[in-house]
Design a protein around this motif. Structure first.
Motif, PDB file in Angstrom:
ATOM      1  N   GLU B 211       7.824   4.393  -8.277  1.00  0.00           N
ATOM      2  CA  GLU B 211       8.601   5.716  -8.338  1.00  0.00           C
ATOM      3  C   GLU B 211       7.587   6.802  -8.188  1.00  0.00           C
ATOM      4  OE1 GLU B 211      11.623   5.535  -7.061  1.00  0.00           O
ATOM      5  OE2 GLU B 211      10.910   3.637  -6.934  1.00  0.00           O
ATOM      6  N   LYS B 212       7.663   7.960  -7.603  1.00  0.00           N
ATOM      7  CA  LYS B 212       6.404   8.646  -7.544  1.00  0.00           C
ATOM      8  C   LYS B 212       6.262   9.422  -8.852  1.00  0.00           C
ATOM      9  CE  LYS B 212       8.261  12.467  -5.185  1.00  0.00           C
ATOM     10  NZ  LYS B 212       9.243  12.715  -4.126  1.00  0.00           N
ATOM     11  N   GLU B 213       7.210   9.621  -9.704  1.00  0.00           N
ATOM     12  CA  GLU B 213       6.682  10.167 -11.221  1.00  0.00           C
ATOM     13  C   GLU B 213       5.763   9.233 -11.983  1.00  0.00           C
ATOM     14  OE1 GLU B 213      10.597   9.118 -10.680  1.00  0.00           O
ATOM     15  OE2 GLU B 213       9.985  10.890  -9.310  1.00  0.00           O
ATOM     16  N   SER B 214       6.101   7.909 -11.801  1.00  0.00           N
ATOM     17  CA  SER B 214       5.430   6.959 -12.658  1.00  0.00           C
ATOM     18  C   SER B 214       4.323   6.245 -12.118  1.00  0.00           C
ATOM     19  CB  SER B 214       6.310   5.898 -13.362  1.00  0.00           C
ATOM     20  OG  SER B 214       7.089   5.580 -12.246  1.00  0.00           O
ATOM     21  N   LYS B 215       4.378   6.106 -10.719  1.00  0.00           N
ATOM     22  CA  LYS B 215       3.418   5.281  -9.929  1.00  0.00           C
ATOM     23  C   LYS B 215       1.909   5.749 -10.243  1.00  0.00           C
ATOM     24  CE  LYS B 215       2.696   3.849  -5.108  1.00  0.00           C
ATOM     25  NZ  LYS B 215       3.026   4.050  -3.728  1.00  0.00           N
ATOM     26  N   PRO B 216       1.660   7.014 -10.062  1.00  0.00           N
ATOM     27  CA  PRO B 216       0.144   7.158 -10.228  1.00  0.00           C
ATOM     28  C   PRO B 216      -0.438   6.867 -11.614  1.00  0.00           C
ATOM     29  CG  PRO B 216       1.280   9.063  -9.318  1.00  0.00           C
ATOM     30  CD  PRO B 216       2.340   8.078  -9.835  1.00  0.00           C
ATOM     31  N   GLU B 217       0.006   6.862 -12.490  1.00  0.00           N
ATOM     32  CA  GLU B 217      -0.389   6.498 -13.817  1.00  0.00           C
ATOM     33  C   GLU B 217      -0.205   4.971 -14.152  1.00  0.00           C
ATOM     34  OE1 GLU B 217       0.456   8.247 -18.388  1.00  0.00           O
ATOM     35  OE2 GLU B 217       1.597   9.191 -16.696  1.00  0.00           O
ATOM     36  N   ASN B 218       0.511   4.360 -13.271  1.00  0.00           N
ATOM     37  CA  ASN B 218       0.837   2.843 -13.822  1.00  0.00           C
ATOM     38  C   ASN B 218       0.320   2.099 -12.596  1.00  0.00           C
ATOM     39  OD1 ASN B 218       2.110   3.020 -16.422  1.00  0.00           O
ATOM     40  ND2 ASN B 218       3.384   4.642 -15.370  1.00  0.00           N
ATOM     41  N   THR B 219      -0.405   2.435 -11.738  1.00  0.00           N
ATOM     42  CA  THR B 219      -0.765   1.469 -10.735  1.00  0.00           C
ATOM     43  C   THR B 219      -2.265   1.926 -10.499  1.00  0.00           C
ATOM     44  OG1 THR B 219       0.168   3.055  -8.958  1.00  0.00           O
ATOM     45  CG2 THR B 219       1.626   1.224  -9.296  1.00  0.00           C
ATOM     46  N   VAL B 220      -3.088   0.738 -10.051  1.00  0.00           N
ATOM     47  CA  VAL B 220      -4.290   1.002  -9.510  1.00  0.00           C
ATOM     48  C   VAL B 220      -4.510   0.284  -8.063  1.00  0.00           C
ATOM     49  CG1 VAL B 220      -5.201  -0.843 -10.810  1.00  0.00           C
ATOM     50  CG2 VAL B 220      -6.736   0.995  -9.932  1.00  0.00           C
ATOM     51  N   PHE B 221      -4.747   1.026  -7.186  1.00  0.00           N
ATOM     52  CA  PHE B 221      -4.963   0.378  -5.660  1.00  0.00           C
ATOM     53  C   PHE B 221      -6.257  -0.108  -5.584  1.00  0.00           C
ATOM     54  CE2 PHE B 221      -0.985   2.035  -5.741  1.00  0.00           C
ATOM     55  CZ  PHE B 221      -0.182   1.263  -4.697  1.00  0.00           C
ATOM     56  N   VAL B 222      -6.683  -1.262  -5.551  1.00  0.00           N
ATOM     57  CA  VAL B 222      -7.912  -1.787  -5.647  1.00  0.00           C
ATOM     58  C   VAL B 222      -8.528  -1.656  -3.830  1.00  0.00           C
ATOM     59  CG1 VAL B 222      -7.841  -3.015  -7.701  1.00  0.00           C
ATOM     60  CG2 VAL B 222      -7.624  -4.222  -5.243  1.00  0.00           C
ATOM     61  N   GLN B 223      -9.680  -1.324  -3.751  1.00  0.00           N
ATOM     62  CA  GLN B 223     -10.192  -1.307  -2.277  1.00  0.00           C
ATOM     63  C   GLN B 223     -11.518  -1.953  -2.543  1.00  0.00           C
ATOM     64  OE1 GLN B 223      -8.916   2.672  -1.257  1.00  0.00           O
ATOM     65  NE2 GLN B 223      -8.826   1.599   0.827  1.00  0.00           N
ATOM     66  N   CYS B 259     -17.111   3.111 -13.463  1.00  0.00           N
ATOM     67  CA  CYS B 259     -15.929   2.464 -13.154  1.00  0.00           C
ATOM     68  C   CYS B 259     -16.481   1.064 -12.472  1.00  0.00           C
ATOM     69  CB  CYS B 259     -14.724   3.106 -12.497  1.00  0.00           C
ATOM     70  SG  CYS B 259     -14.040   4.361 -13.516  1.00  0.00           S
ATOM     71  N   VAL B 260     -15.593   0.126 -12.523  1.00  0.00           N
ATOM     72  CA  VAL B 260     -15.708  -1.094 -11.825  1.00  0.00           C
ATOM     73  C   VAL B 260     -15.786  -0.949 -10.085  1.00  0.00           C
ATOM     74  CG1 VAL B 260     -15.380  -3.509 -11.443  1.00  0.00           C
ATOM     75  CG2 VAL B 260     -14.907  -2.563 -13.576  1.00  0.00           C
ATOM     76  N   VAL B 261     -16.602  -1.441  -9.327  1.00  0.00           N
ATOM     77  CA  VAL B 261     -16.637  -1.157  -8.040  1.00  0.00           C
ATOM     78  C   VAL B 261     -16.070  -2.572  -7.634  1.00  0.00           C
ATOM     79  CG1 VAL B 261     -17.844  -0.937  -5.814  1.00  0.00           C
ATOM     80  CG2 VAL B 261     -18.471   0.185  -7.878  1.00  0.00           C
ATOM     81  N   HIS B 262     -14.835  -2.527  -6.926  1.00  0.00           N
ATOM     82  CA  HIS B 262     -14.113  -3.654  -6.676  1.00  0.00           C
ATOM     83  C   HIS B 262     -15.006  -4.490  -5.479  1.00  0.00           C
ATOM     84  CE1 HIS B 262     -11.221  -6.460  -5.987  1.00  0.00           C
ATOM     85  NE2 HIS B 262     -10.736  -6.138  -4.732  1.00  0.00           N
ATOM     86  N   ASP B 263     -15.046  -5.637  -5.666  1.00  0.00           N
ATOM     87  CA  ASP B 263     -15.818  -6.650  -4.764  1.00  0.00           C
ATOM     88  C   ASP B 263     -14.731  -7.993  -4.669  1.00  0.00           C
ATOM     89  OD1 ASP B 263     -17.280  -8.466  -3.557  1.00  0.00           O
ATOM     90  OD2 ASP B 263     -18.646  -8.707  -5.077  1.00  0.00           O
ATOM     91  N   GLU B 264     -14.137  -7.650  -3.423  1.00  0.00           N
ATOM     92  CA  GLU B 264     -13.118  -8.636  -2.850  1.00  0.00           C
ATOM     93  C   GLU B 264     -13.906 -10.121  -2.921  1.00  0.00           C
ATOM     94  OE1 GLU B 264     -10.844  -6.489   0.503  1.00  0.00           O
ATOM     95  OE2 GLU B 264     -11.789  -7.849   1.033  1.00  0.00           O
ATOM     96  N   THR B 265     -14.968 -10.211  -2.970  1.00  0.00           N
ATOM     97  CA  THR B 265     -15.745 -11.692  -2.893  1.00  0.00           C
ATOM     98  C   THR B 265     -15.914 -12.324  -4.247  1.00  0.00           C
ATOM     99  OG1 THR B 265     -17.911 -10.805  -2.759  1.00  0.00           O
ATOM    100  CG2 THR B 265     -17.023 -10.828  -0.563  1.00  0.00           C
ATOM    101  N   SER B 266     -15.666 -11.740  -5.170  1.00  0.00           N
ATOM    102  CA  SER B 266     -15.959 -11.900  -6.493  1.00  0.00           C
ATOM    103  C   SER B 266     -15.052 -12.476  -7.075  1.00  0.00           C
ATOM    104  CB  SER B 266     -16.472 -10.854  -7.325  1.00  0.00           C
ATOM    105  OG  SER B 266     -16.438 -11.592  -8.914  1.00  0.00           O
TER     106      SER B 266
END
Lengths: 620, 330
Positions: B211-223, B259-266
């Motif tokens: 949900e819009k209200e809680s999503k930003p604080e409770n999710t991290v979209f890894v790339q 912050c940690v830089v996401h590395d899909e290969t790790s």
């Protein structure tokens, strides 16, 4: 062969039964199969019964660790591995104890006396040494210092004690070959191939084999030596074949005749694993094998391959069939071809993994939820595994149905001389996949459940075929469209159609062949691997003037259409089975005739004498 | 081809408001973009609400039995490697009754896509707790609270040496489409967990993340290649020992570069991220956790067939039948 002029009198006998028995580690299966090859090489007819414990290496010297290999060979028609043995080769006291009951009076027992010391006698549960206490008086005991003689023969080879002692089975083999005048060539050739990379072991075994052979000639212990003439068999080219090999080749032949790749998905289980071992070597015949994570995945993968347009096959034994039953139901519902080989063993549960039984018939016929009929076939001899396996595939592909193909441990491990068939002698299996032309058949597009008028088979449309996109599944299908349907009338219609389709398989079942008398006093109705014992018994029983016949049902579902007529020609009907009476239950309900059930549940095949008694009892 | 071409003529029978609709629509929209001929596409499912999925796709489909879709898919893909095989499953189907097949599909690396619709509840059997339900869950079958510890699907897939592990959600179709496209592009077994709302038996299970209200604080979209920041750049995840900690990027102490830089290969980092799992005070990660190239089972099985064929030549049936010692009787 380096045969010298025999110094001893040679007695020509029509047949003989030998049993090699010893510890699981004594190499008795190998000894037995090498003798089998020698007998086959000498053109005898033969039948074998390997009998080994479920444990890989049970503690040495114990009765439960005894491994045996029985074979009967002769110039006569040999249909069973023999009721009683003429020669027992006992490598230790436990082997003697376990098998003594099979040795009738005046038969011979070669014992390895070196193994008859206190510890082994204790392990076998002997309080006194049977070689000394007179308990074997009525048998012809031939004591041989097998271990010592082997050690003497190899003392200069530099091989270790363990390795030397391991080759004592070759001494026993050599001696047995001499006693029955069978050739050494097959064994010598086998040793040459087997130990090509270890010439010192090859030479040692060869030396011991010959030592055993010559021992027979030189020792005073044998007054007479035997010979068995060639058997009169139909002309043609022969080889010795084990059931598992024949079964594998039958499946491969079906792949060749249908032009399909075989996908064999399976999970190892005794005694069906041999089939995987055979098939996994045959990739260049278009056989893909997959060792799945469990029985359910095994049949699931095979069904997935069938959906993809291949011949999906899975192999298992009783407990595995139980696990596969839900997927078998799915195959019934989706009407895809699938062959499930069930090499039966003693049950229930884990039961007797290495012993034989025919106790999965009712499971195969009925062991699914709902009304889920499917064709069930059973092979009757090691060689017959070939033809029955081929036939099972043909039925599956012709009628778009899962098929259960029954064998058993006795068939899978047993061997016999086999008249090698040619691929040309087998019927073609016509597989036509649905293509775009089907699409035009219906206004609304492809109808995956539009049936063939003759066989009621539905079209087989492979994914990848343009225009025939459709969905299969375990939910009830609407007639013709195959869409999900909960309609009451439709469910009844589809249930009947599925049953009718399986019934129509009877159209391709050949006329029932009666062995022995075509009509008369007693008909013995058997199925599967009891065939040999039954037919031998019929031959015996007819000698007394009774009119006796037997049939072996390859098709357990549907039953042959002429079966009722055949049954009507006999006064008494008996049904011997290695179970508690499963086929007889089916026959009684179908024909309402007074079938007599003859059962045995000892993990062992019938002796023909047991069937002879049953025939006598039936008509007396 | 358009979305319409992938809609079958069957009425969709999920409950109104079910998260499955969004997934179906996303998949149907994605299909034309994949450049795969429709007849080459096969959807295989097990049993459960999600497993009705194949009926609604105008492709080849197989609605099999409970938990066994991976087994059928393995047989199909191994024998027909040119098909594009998708598995649709749910948390009960994949992680309870079919758990064994899932791990073996992953370790073998069969080249299929597995879409796991996770709604943390049994829907089709009307509301019992599932192997992903939170501890203590009160349901019809657990009136006093469930006692079993839930599965962590991403960690399970990684534990089975999956070569592609990702997580997305029904209420973010854009993200879902990106993830499913990636899953499809991956050569090997692609495991994509999709948080899916069951509005009948477990409504709002994932609202914190969707949900819009809680999503930003409770999710991290890894790339891949991007630092792990969330809450509109106000927070981030920083490596701390064998784990991560949440750091405030607004007070000047830390910046995105910490912050940690996401590395899909790790695989190691993927394991750390997978363990950030309903962890109080932490955001739930979404995106591609891990992607690795490893030979696929279907490629290898085909190669071995060809190799044996090359080495031994096409099998000669007559030679096979006549192999070993033979003799003639005239």
């Amino acid at each position: 062969m380096a045969t010298q002029a025999p110094e001893k009198s040679v007695k020509l006998i029509p047949e003989a039964t030998i049993l090699f028995a010893g510890d699981s580690g004594d190499g008795m299966q190998l000894t037995g199969s090498q003798f089998t090859l020698a007998a086959a090489y000498a053109r005898n007819d033969l039948a074998t019964l390997p009998d080994f414990p479920a444990e890989i290496r049970a503690p040495a010297g114990t009765t439960y660790g005894v491994s045996g290999f029985q074979l009967r060979f002769g110039s006569v028609d040999v249909r069973t591995p023999g009721d009683d043995v003429d020669l027992l080769v006992a490598m230790n006291p436990a082997a003697l104890k376990v098998n003594l009951a099979r040795v009738h009076a005046h038969s011979a027992i070669i014992v390895n006396t070196d193994a008859f010391e206190r510890r082994n006698l204790d392990l076998a549960g002997y309080t006194s040494n049977p070689l000394e206490d007179g308990s074997l008086e009525d048998r012809h005991v031939i004591p041989v210092k097998l271990t010592q003689l082997t050690r003497d023969a190899l003392k200069d080879t530099g091989l270790g004690h363990k390795e030397i002692d391991r080759s004592k089975n070759m001494f026993a083999l050599g001696l047995a070959l001499w006693l029955y005048s069978r050739p050494m060539e097959p064994a010598l050739e086998w040793l040459g191939n087997k130990f090509a990379k270890r010439p010192e072991v090859r030479d040692a075994n060869t030396q011991v084999l010959k030592k055993g052979y010559h021992y027979g000639e030189t020792t005073e212990q044998f007054i007479v030596r035997y010979d068995v003439a060639e058997a009169q068999m139909p002309p043609g080219r022969y080889r010795a074949i084990r059931g598992a090999q024949a079964m594998a080749m039958g499946l491969v032949a079906a792949g060749q005749k249908s032009g399909l790749t075989i996908f064999y998905g399976t999970y190892p289980i005794t005694p069906a694993s041999d089939l995987l071992h055979e098939l996994s070597r045959l990739k260049n015949f278009g056989v893909m094998t997959f060792q799945a994570e469990d029985e359910i995945a095994a049949i699931g993968s095979a069904l997935g391959a069938s959906f993809g347009g291949h011949l999906g096959i899975t192999g298992t034994s009783g407990p595995g069939l139980a696990l596969k039953s839900e997927t078998l139901g799915l195959a019934v519902m989706t009407e895809l071809p699938l062959v499930v080989v069930n090499m039966q063993r003693g049950g229930p549960s884990t039961g007797l993994p290495t012993k034989t039984e025919q106790s999965d018939l009712l499971q195969s016929l009925f062991g699914r939820n709902g009304e889920a009929p499917l064709p069930v076939l059973a092979a009757s001899t090691p060689g017959d595994c070939f033809e029955t396996a081929f036939e099972a595939c043909r039925v599956a592909l012709t009628y778009m149905t899962p098929v259960v193909l029954l064998g058993d441990g006795y068939l899978g491990n047993g061997s016999e001389p086999w008249l090698i068939p040619s691929l040309d002698s087998l019927p073609d299996i016509d597989v036509t996949f649905a293509d775009a032309s089907h699409e035009a058949n219906a206004e609304e597009g492809f109808l995956p459940y539009l049936r063939d008028q003759k066989t009621l088979a539905r079209p087989w449309a492979r994914p990848g075929t343009k225009g025939l996109e459709h969905r299969l599944g375990g939910l009830e299908k609407q007639d013709k469209t195959g869409n999900v349907s909960y309609d009451p009338e439709n469910h009844e219609l589809m249930t009947r159609l599925r049953a009718e389709k399986v019934e129509r398989v009877a159209d391709i079942i050949p006329k029932t062949v009666v062995h022995g008398d075509e009509s008369g006093d007693v008909l013995v109705v058997g199925w599967g691997s009891t065939r040999g014992a039954i037919e031998a018994a019929v031959v015996e029983a007819r000698k007394t003037g009774k009119r006796v016949g037997s049939i072996n049902l390859r098709f357990l579902n549907p039953l042959p259409s002429d079966l009722g007529e055949v049954l009507s020609r006999f006064e008494h009907l008996i049904v011997p089975e290695i179970n508690d009476g499963q086929l007889v239950m089916v026959l009684r309900s179908r024909f309402l005739l007074p079938f007599k059930s003859v059962t045995k549940m000892q993990g062992q095949p019938f002796k023909s004498s047991e069937i002879v008694s049953a025939i006598e009892n039936a008509s007396s | 081809m358009s979305r319409k071409d992938f809609e079958s003529d069957q009425d969709v029978r999920w409950c109104p408001g079910c998260g499955d609709y969004a997934i179906l629509a996303t998949v149907q929209r994605l299909m034309p973009e994949l450049g795969v001929d429709r007849e080459k596409i096969v959807f295989i499912s097990g049993i459960g609400c999600s497993s009705r999925f194949p009926y609604y796709m105008n492709t080849y489909g197989f609605h099999s039995i409970h938990g066994r879709a991976p087994a059928l898919a393995t047989g199909l893909k191994a024998s027909c490697p040119d098909l594009d095989v998708w598995i649709v499953t749910g948390d009960g189907d994949a992680l309870s009754i079919g758990g064994n097949h899932v791990i073996h599909l992953m370790r073998r690396n069969v080249n299929v896509q597995m879409l796991l619709f996770n709604n943390q509840i049994y829907g089709l059997t009307k509301g019992q707790y599932s192997p992903t339900s939170e501890l203590g869950k009160v349901t019809k079958s657990t009136p006093y609270g469930s006692l079993d510890h839930p599965f962590n699907p991403a960690a399970l897939a990684l534990g089975a040496d999956a070569t592609f592990v990702a997580r997305t959600m029904d209420r973010d179709p854009k993200h879902m489409k990106v993830i499913l496209k990636r899953a499809h592009a991956h050569r090997g077994a692609a495991f994509a967990e999709i948080y899916q709302n069951c509005n009948i038996f477990n409504d709002g299970a994932f609202f914190t993340y969707t949900e819009k209200e809680s999503k930003p604080e409770n999710t991290v979209f890894v790339q891949h290649g991007k630092p792990l920041v969330f809450d509109g750049g106000r927070k981030g995840l920083r490596l701390s020992g064998f784990s991560v900690e949440v750091v405030d990027l607004t007070n000047g102490q830390w910046s995105a570069s910490d912050c940690v830089v996401h590395d899909e290969t790790s695989r190691d980092l993927a394991s750390v991220l997978a363990r950030v799992f309903f962890k109080p005070g932490f955001p739930q990660p979404f995106g591609v956790f891990y992607a690795e190239q490893r030979p696929t089972y279907d490629d290898e099985i085909q190669k071995q067939m060809e190799l044996v064929m090359d080495q031994r030549g096409t099998g000669d049936m007559a030679a096979l039948l006549n192999a070993g010692d033979t003799w003639n009787i005239n």
